[in-house]
Write a protein that holds these residues in place. Structure first.
Motif, PDB file in Angstrom:
ATOM      1  N   ASN A   1       0.850  -1.186   0.000  1.00 46.09           N
ATOM      2  CA  ASN A   1       0.000   0.000   0.000  1.00 46.09           C
ATOM      3  C   ASN A   1       0.888   1.239   0.000  1.00 46.09           C
ATOM      4  OD1 ASN A   1      -1.881   1.984   0.270  1.00 46.09           O
ATOM      5  ND2 ASN A   1      -2.776   1.213   2.172  1.00 46.09           N
ATOM      6  N   THR A   2       1.186   1.737  -1.194  1.00 49.02           N
ATOM      7  CA  THR A   2       2.087   2.894  -1.297  1.00 49.02           C
ATOM      8  C   THR A   2       1.421   4.186  -0.832  1.00 49.02           C
ATOM      9  OG1 THR A   2       1.453   3.185  -3.620  1.00 49.02           O
ATOM     10  CG2 THR A   2       3.425   1.871  -3.185  1.00 49.02           C
ATOM     11  N   ALA A   3       0.099   4.197  -0.705  1.00 50.09           N
ATOM     12  CA  ALA A   3      -0.606   5.401  -0.263  1.00 50.09           C
ATOM     13  C   ALA A   3      -0.239   5.781   1.171  1.00 50.09           C
ATOM     14  CB  ALA A   3      -2.111   5.203  -0.383  1.00 50.09           C
ATOM     15  N   LYS A   4       0.224   4.815   1.961  1.00 53.86           N
ATOM     16  CA  LYS A   4       0.560   5.083   3.361  1.00 53.86           C
ATOM     17  C   LYS A   4       2.009   5.532   3.557  1.00 53.86           C
ATOM     18  CE  LYS A   4      -2.870   2.000   5.392  1.00 53.86           C
ATOM     19  NZ  LYS A   4      -3.113   0.841   6.271  1.00 53.86           N
ATOM     20  N   LEU A   5       2.794   5.517   2.503  1.00 61.40           N
ATOM     21  CA  LEU A   5       4.209   5.881   2.620  1.00 61.40           C
ATOM     22  C   LEU A   5       4.366   7.387   2.753  1.00 61.40           C
ATOM     23  CD1 LEU A   5       5.627   3.549  -0.185  1.00 61.40           C
ATOM     24  CD2 LEU A   5       5.497   3.083   2.269  1.00 61.40           C
ATOM     25  N   ARG A   6       5.210   7.816   3.680  1.00 55.82           N
ATOM     26  CA  ARG A   6       5.416   9.239   3.901  1.00 55.82           C
ATOM     27  C   ARG A   6       6.896   9.641   3.926  1.00 55.82           C
ATOM     28  NH1 ARG A   6       1.289   9.382   2.225  1.00 55.82           N
ATOM     29  NH2 ARG A   6      -0.722   9.946   3.110  1.00 55.82           N
ATOM     30  N   THR A   7       7.782   8.756   4.378  1.00 56.68           N
ATOM     31  CA  THR A   7       9.199   9.091   4.470  1.00 56.68           C
ATOM     32  C   THR A   7      10.021   8.132   3.618  1.00 56.68           C
ATOM     33  OG1 THR A   7       9.518   7.700   6.427  1.00 56.68           O
ATOM     34  CG2 THR A   7       8.937  10.018   6.812  1.00 56.68           C
ATOM     35  N   TYR A   8      11.161   8.626   3.136  1.00 52.72           N
ATOM     36  CA  TYR A   8      12.017   7.803   2.281  1.00 52.72           C
ATOM     37  C   TYR A   8      13.492   8.080   2.561  1.00 52.72           C
ATOM     38  CZ  TYR A   8      13.191  11.909  -0.511  1.00 52.72           C
ATOM     39  OH  TYR A   8      13.665  13.131  -0.908  1.00 52.72           O
ATOM     40  N   ALA A   9      14.322   7.167   2.124  1.00 52.53           N
ATOM     41  CA  ALA A   9      15.775   7.342   2.106  1.00 52.53           C
ATOM     42  C   ALA A   9      16.290   6.556   0.908  1.00 52.53           C
ATOM     43  CB  ALA A   9      16.408   6.827   3.399  1.00 52.53           C
TER      44      ALA A   9
ATOM     45  N   LEU B   1       9.034  13.531  -5.276  1.00 51.09           N
ATOM     46  CA  LEU B   1       8.469  12.928  -4.071  1.00 51.09           C
ATOM     47  C   LEU B   1       8.047  13.998  -3.063  1.00 51.09           C
ATOM     48  CD1 LEU B   1      10.701   9.771  -3.544  1.00 51.09           C
ATOM     49  CD2 LEU B   1       8.348   9.881  -4.393  1.00 51.09           C
ATOM     50  N   GLN B   2       8.826  15.062  -2.977  1.00 51.15           N
ATOM     51  CA  GLN B   2       8.453  16.166  -2.086  1.00 51.15           C
ATOM     52  C   GLN B   2       7.118  16.768  -2.536  1.00 51.15           C
ATOM     53  OE1 GLN B   2      11.333  19.323  -1.854  1.00 51.15           O
ATOM     54  NE2 GLN B   2      10.262  20.369  -0.199  1.00 51.15           N
ATOM     55  N   GLN B   3       6.930  16.913  -3.849  1.00 50.70           N
ATOM     56  CA  GLN B   3       5.663  17.433  -4.380  1.00 50.70           C
ATOM     57  C   GLN B   3       4.484  16.521  -4.014  1.00 50.70           C
ATOM     58  OE1 GLN B   3       4.861  20.230  -6.284  1.00 50.70           O
ATOM     59  NE2 GLN B   3       6.915  20.983  -5.818  1.00 50.70           N
ATOM     60  N   LYS B   4       4.770  15.241  -3.842  1.00 50.60           N
ATOM     61  CA  LYS B   4       3.725  14.273  -3.512  1.00 50.60           C
ATOM     62  C   LYS B   4       3.542  14.105  -2.008  1.00 50.60           C
ATOM     63  CE  LYS B   4       4.009  11.576  -7.753  1.00 50.60           C
ATOM     64  NZ  LYS B   4       2.619  11.901  -8.145  1.00 50.60           N
ATOM     65  N   GLY B   5       4.247  14.929  -1.220  1.00 45.04           N
ATOM     66  CA  GLY B   5       4.060  14.893   0.232  1.00 45.04           C
ATOM     67  C   GLY B   5       5.026  13.996   0.985  1.00 45.04           C
ATOM     68  N   PHE B   6       6.029  13.472   0.290  1.00 40.51           N
ATOM     69  CA  PHE B   6       7.044  12.651   0.955  1.00 40.51           C
ATOM     70  C   PHE B   6       8.085  13.549   1.618  1.00 40.51           C
ATOM     71  CE2 PHE B   6       5.229   9.620  -1.900  1.00 40.51           C
ATOM     72  CZ  PHE B   6       5.531   8.358  -1.410  1.00 40.51           C
ATOM     73  N   THR B   7       8.697  13.019   2.671  1.00 36.41           N
ATOM     74  CA  THR B   7       9.780  13.713   3.372  1.00 36.41           C
ATOM     75  C   THR B   7      10.995  12.797   3.400  1.00 36.41           C
ATOM     76  OG1 THR B   7       8.166  14.818   4.787  1.00 36.41           O
ATOM     77  CG2 THR B   7      10.456  14.839   5.528  1.00 36.41           C
ATOM     78  N   LYS B   8      12.164  13.377   3.133  1.00 41.16           N
ATOM     79  CA  LYS B   8      13.388  12.585   3.201  1.00 41.16           C
ATOM     80  C   LYS B   8      13.763  12.381   4.669  1.00 41.16           C
ATOM     81  CE  LYS B   8      18.011  12.173   1.255  1.00 41.16           C
ATOM     82  NZ  LYS B   8      19.041  12.785   0.386  1.00 41.16           N
ATOM     83  N   ALA B   9      13.919  11.126   5.062  1.00 39.93           N
ATOM     84  CA  ALA B   9      14.233  10.804   6.455  1.00 39.93           C
ATOM     85  C   ALA B   9      15.677  11.165   6.757  1.00 39.93           C
ATOM     86  CB  ALA B   9      13.993   9.326   6.714  1.00 39.93           C
TER      87      ALA B   9
ATOM     88  N   LYS C   1      13.879   5.102  11.011  1.00 36.73           N
ATOM     89  CA  LYS C   1      13.653   4.182   9.896  1.00 36.73           C
ATOM     90  C   LYS C   1      12.633   4.773   8.921  1.00 36.73           C
ATOM     91  CE  LYS C   1      13.474  -0.758   9.207  1.00 36.73           C
ATOM     92  NZ  LYS C   1      13.351  -2.064   9.856  1.00 36.73           N
ATOM     93  N   PRO C   2      12.993   4.945   7.639  1.00 37.11           N
ATOM     94  CA  PRO C   2      12.041   5.494   6.665  1.00 37.11           C
ATOM     95  C   PRO C   2      10.979   4.461   6.298  1.00 37.11           C
ATOM     96  CG  PRO C   2      14.056   4.834   5.569  1.00 37.11           C
ATOM     97  CD  PRO C   2      14.298   4.637   7.047  1.00 37.11           C
ATOM     98  N   ASP C   3       9.885   4.945   5.710  1.00 40.40           N
ATOM     99  CA  ASP C   3       8.822   4.047   5.253  1.00 40.40           C
ATOM    100  C   ASP C   3       9.255   3.243   4.034  1.00 40.40           C
ATOM    101  OD1 ASP C   3       7.151   5.088   7.219  1.00 40.40           O
ATOM    102  OD2 ASP C   3       6.320   6.613   5.869  1.00 40.40           O
ATOM    103  N   VAL C   4      10.132   3.837   3.213  1.00 37.64           N
ATOM    104  CA  VAL C   4      10.538   3.191   1.969  1.00 37.64           C
ATOM    105  C   VAL C   4      11.973   3.577   1.607  1.00 37.64           C
ATOM    106  CG1 VAL C   4       9.666   5.038   0.450  1.00 37.64           C
ATOM    107  CG2 VAL C   4       9.776   2.689  -0.404  1.00 37.64           C
ATOM    108  N   LEU C   5      12.648   2.650   0.925  1.00 37.47           N
ATOM    109  CA  LEU C   5      13.989   2.903   0.400  1.00 37.47           C
ATOM    110  C   LEU C   5      13.901   3.015  -1.120  1.00 37.47           C
ATOM    111  CD1 LEU C   5      15.967   0.305   2.551  1.00 37.47           C
ATOM    112  CD2 LEU C   5      15.873   2.790   2.884  1.00 37.47           C
ATOM    113  N   LEU C   6      14.670   3.942  -1.694  1.00 45.75           N
ATOM    114  CA  LEU C   6      14.604   4.205  -3.130  1.00 45.75           C
ATOM    115  C   LEU C   6      15.830   3.680  -3.862  1.00 45.75           C
ATOM    116  CD1 LEU C   6      13.539   7.961  -3.165  1.00 45.75           C
ATOM    117  CD2 LEU C   6      12.066   5.957  -3.206  1.00 45.75           C
ATOM    118  N   ALA C   7      15.613   3.246  -5.088  1.00 43.54           N
ATOM    119  CA  ALA C   7      16.699   2.877  -5.989  1.00 43.54           C
ATOM    120  C   ALA C   7      16.247   3.214  -7.411  1.00 43.54           C
ATOM    121  CB  ALA C   7      17.027   1.394  -5.879  1.00 43.54           C
TER     122      ALA C   7
END
Length: 198
Positions: free
Chosen positions: A40-48, A80-88, A92-98
Motif C-alpha cells: 500500500n504505497t498510499a501510506k508511505l510518507r518518508t524515504y531514504a 516525491l516532495q511534491q507528492k508529500g514525501f519527506t526525506k528521512a 527508519k524510513p517508510d521506503v527505500l529508493l533505488a
C-alpha cells in the motif's frame, strides 16, 4: 513474373514487421507501474536512498555522463516532495529508493558474475550503485537487462523485508545519457505520476 509476385507476398509481412520495429524503437512508451502483492504505497510518507553512497568504484564508458546520476536523484527527490514525501534524516524510513537506467550491454562486460541476482547492466551500475533486494511478491518482475536500452526504472523497497514493493518504469525514456536536468525531471515526473494511478 508470377514467381516474383509470390515471393513478395511471402516476405511482405516480415518486411513490415522489421520496418515497424525500426520506426518505434526510439520512441518512449507510456509509463507503467506494478505493486507487490499487499503493498500500500498510499501510506508511505518518508524515504531514504537504498544506497546513499556508491558501494563500487564509479567508471563511465565514453558515451555516458556522470551528471545523469545527480539529475536523477535530484529529480526523484523533488517529485516525491511534491507528492508529500519527506526525506528521512534519522530513524527508519517508510521506503527505500533505488533507480536504474538500462543500457546496451557491452560484450566484454556481459558477465553474470558482475551483477546481483535479477539485475543487469545499467547506468546505476556505472554510477557505482549495485543493489541487492528481493522481488518475490512483485508480479511480472523483469531483470534490468530485459528492458529496452534507455528505460528509466524507479524502485521502492520495503526496509523491513528488503523486498521490492513498487516499481515504475518508462521504456526508452532516457535515450540520451547526456540529457539535461529539465529532460530528466520530465521523465521522472511521468514515471512517478503512476503512484497516484494505482
Amino acid at each position: 513474373m508470377k514467381k516474383h509476385t509470390l515471393l513478395f507476398f511471402l516476405y511482405f509481412p516480415t518486411l513490415c514487421f522489421i520496418a515497424f520495429s525500426c520506426v518505434t524503437s526510439n520512441v518512449a512508451s507510456r509509463p507503467n507501474a506494478v505493486a507487490a502483492t499487499g503493498a500500500n504505497t498510499a501510506k508511505l510518507r518518508t524515504y531514504a536512498w537504498l544506497q546513499d553512497q556508491p558501494v563500487a568504484p564509479v567508471a563511465y564508458d565514453k558515451d555516458y555522463n556522470a551528471t545523469l546520476n545527480q539529475h536523477l536523484r535530484k529529480a526523484i527527490e523533488e517529485e516525491l516532495q511534491q507528492k508529500g514525501f519527506t526525506k528521512a534524516t534519522s530513524g527508519k524510513p517508510d521506503v527505500l529508493l533505488a533507480y536504474d537506467v538500462s543500457v546496451s550491454v557491452p560484450v566484454e562486460k556481459d558477465n553474470p558474475a558482475n551483477f546481483s541476482d535479477g539485475f543487469g547492466y545499467s547506468y546505476a551500475y556505472m554510477s557505482g550503485y549495485r543493489y541487492s533486494y528481493g522481488h518475490a511478491t512483485l508480479p511480472g518482475y523483469r531483470a534490468v537487462d530485459l528492458y529496452r536500452s534507455g528505460t528509466l526504472i524507479i524502485d521502492f523497497v520495503n526496509p523491513a523485508t528488503n523486498e521490492l514493493m513498487w516499481r515504475g518504469w518508462s521504456e526508452g525514456a532516457i535515450s540520451n545519457f547526456k540529457a539535461n536536468y529539465g529532460t530528466v525531471h520530465g521523465e521522472v515526473e511521468k514515471v512517478l505520476e503512476t503512484l497516484t494511478k494505482r
